[in-house]
Design an enzyme around this catalytic site. Structure first.
Site, short mmCIF file in Angstrom:
data_model
loop_
_atom_site.label_atom_id
_atom_site.label_comp_id
_atom_site.label_asym_id
_atom_site.label_seq_id
_atom_site.Cartn_x
_atom_site.Cartn_y
_atom_site.Cartn_z
N GLU A 95 58.97 38.47 43.34
CA GLU A 95 58.29 37.83 42.20
C GLU A 95 58.42 38.64 40.91
O GLU A 95 57.64 38.47 39.97
CB GLU A 95 56.80 37.63 42.51
CG GLU A 95 56.51 36.77 43.72
CD GLU A 95 56.85 35.29 43.53
OE1 GLU A 95 57.62 34.95 42.59
OE2 GLU A 95 56.35 34.49 44.32
N HIS A 114 49.19 39.85 41.92
CA HIS A 114 49.42 38.55 42.55
C HIS A 114 48.99 38.64 44.00
O HIS A 114 49.36 39.60 44.70
CB HIS A 114 50.90 38.18 42.46
CG HIS A 114 51.28 37.02 43.34
ND1 HIS A 114 50.63 35.81 43.31
CD2 HIS A 114 52.23 36.91 44.31
CE1 HIS A 114 51.17 34.99 44.19
NE2 HIS A 114 52.14 35.64 44.82
N HIS A 116 47.40 36.13 47.65
CA HIS A 116 47.26 34.82 48.30
C HIS A 116 45.84 34.72 48.87
O HIS A 116 45.67 34.66 50.10
CB HIS A 116 48.28 34.67 49.43
CG HIS A 116 49.72 34.65 48.99
ND1 HIS A 116 50.77 34.45 49.86
CD2 HIS A 116 50.29 34.79 47.77
CE1 HIS A 116 51.93 34.49 49.21
NE2 HIS A 116 51.66 34.70 47.93
N TYR A 135 28.95 31.02 35.22
CA TYR A 135 29.27 31.64 33.92
C TYR A 135 30.34 32.72 34.02
O TYR A 135 31.02 33.04 33.03
CB TYR A 135 28.00 32.18 33.24
CG TYR A 135 27.46 33.48 33.78
CD1 TYR A 135 28.01 34.70 33.39
CD2 TYR A 135 26.39 33.51 34.68
CE1 TYR A 135 27.54 35.89 33.88
CE2 TYR A 135 25.90 34.70 35.17
CZ TYR A 135 26.47 35.89 34.78
OH TYR A 135 26.00 37.08 35.27
N HIS A 177 50.47 28.10 46.68
CA HIS A 177 50.96 29.48 46.70
C HIS A 177 49.82 30.52 46.66
O HIS A 177 49.57 31.17 47.66
CB HIS A 177 51.94 29.66 45.52
CG HIS A 177 52.67 30.95 45.50
ND1 HIS A 177 53.87 31.13 44.84
CD2 HIS A 177 52.37 32.16 46.03
CE1 HIS A 177 54.28 32.37 44.98
NE2 HIS A 177 53.38 33.02 45.71
N TYR A 230 31.11 44.71 28.11
CA TYR A 230 30.10 44.76 29.16
C TYR A 230 30.75 44.84 30.52
O TYR A 230 31.81 44.28 30.75
CB TYR A 230 29.23 43.48 29.11
CG TYR A 230 28.40 43.23 30.35
CD1 TYR A 230 27.16 43.83 30.50
CD2 TYR A 230 28.88 42.43 31.37
CE1 TYR A 230 26.42 43.62 31.65
CE2 TYR A 230 28.15 42.21 32.52
CZ TYR A 230 26.92 42.81 32.66
OH TYR A 230 26.19 42.60 33.80
P1 13P Z 1 57.24 40.20 47.96
O1 13P Z 1 57.03 40.94 49.27
O2 13P Z 1 58.70 39.97 47.69
O3 13P Z 1 56.52 40.87 46.83
O4 13P Z 1 56.67 38.73 48.13
C1 13P Z 1 55.36 38.48 48.49
C2 13P Z 1 54.84 37.23 47.86
O5 13P Z 1 53.65 37.04 47.84
C3 13P Z 1 55.74 36.24 47.25
O6 13P Z 1 55.03 35.32 46.52
#
Ligand code: 13P
Length: 239
Positions: A95, A114, A116, A135, A177, A230
């Site tokens: 990514e 990033h 999941h 809020y 995703h 804050y």
């Molecule tokens: P990578 O191990 O390549 O970072 O991929 C993990 C991932 O969440 C792809 O969306």
């Protein structure tokens, strides 16, 4: 600071990172690994899913692809220049495009997380934005957290959709995703990632009962302004 690896050096077949990593850079690399382990320990990610980057000099440091976080070492973290070049033999996250494009588009941002997370991903699968049910949504920069349309992982399309969904925001969902949280520091981005998953869980819970009443945009703006300065404090301002 990491030197840029020139195209000619890559063409000559450099297979290893051939520069000494300074103590400060090593700490930054270790902080990325700690944050990755934190994502899994905090319950917002699992396995080798997710990836993290931090702005570094004229580029970024980003997690390697497909390495279990408990095995990850500072040397495996990849330095990528802003033109997308990196030392041959290194394996940046699949990514890397959206990490690079977000850091290019948003000079005030220093870290991209990033993950999941289960509830954020449930909403994303349903193509739902998170509306102002609580809020704390103001911490993500406005009165909603948008869900970017689906595109295959690692593609320029996904990157384009993510950058757009993040306009004026510090977080977005990714259809079918997961989620992205960004911030002026790694601590802040990781903190926000947990807040986004909490909001997603609350919204998901509300949807089991019915259509939740929402806070209005004026109130979210009032809260957003009140939140300036804050709350969350960083350990390090540049990580
Ligand atoms: P990578 O191990 O390549 O970072 O991929 C993990 C991932 O969440 C792809 O969306």
């Amino acid at each position: 600071m990491s030197p840029k690896i020139s195209a000619s050096k890559r063409a000559r077949g450099a297979t290893k990172l051939r520069y000494a990593i300074s103590g400060a850079e090593n700490e930054k690399r270790q902080a990325i690994i700690d944050a990755c382990r934190g994502m899994n320990a905090l319950g917002i990610n699992q396995g080798t899913s997710g990836n993290i980057s931090v702005r570094h000099g004229e580029g970024m440091l980003i997690t390697p692809t497909s390495v279990p976080y408990d095995w990850m070492t500072p040397e495996q973290i990849v330095f990528m220049a802003m033109d997308g070049s990196f030392a041959e033999g290194q394996r940046p996250s699949s990514e890397w495009r959206f990490h690079l494009d977000i850091l290019r588009a948003r000079p005030e941002i220093h870290a991209v997380v990033h993950a999941h997370p289960t509830y954020a991903t449930i909403l994303a699968i349903m193509g739902l934005d998170i509306p102002p049910v609580h809020y704390m949504i103001a911490a993500a920069g406005g009165d909603n957290i948008r869900c970017a349309p689906y595109a295959t992982f690692g593609t320029p399309e996904l990157s384009e959709y993510a950058v757009k969904a993040l306009e004026g925001r510090f977080a977005c969902l990714l259809d079918h995703h997961g989620m992205i949280a960004i911030g002026p520091s790694l601590d802040r981005a990781l903190w926000l990632a947990v807040e986004v998953e909490t909001l997603a869980r609350q919204y998901h819970g509300c949807l089991q009962i019915g259509k939740p009443p929402l806070l209005d945009s004026d109130e979210i703006e009032r809260v957003r302004q009140k939140m300036v300065g804050y709350g969350h404090t960083d350990r390090n301002s540049d990580q």
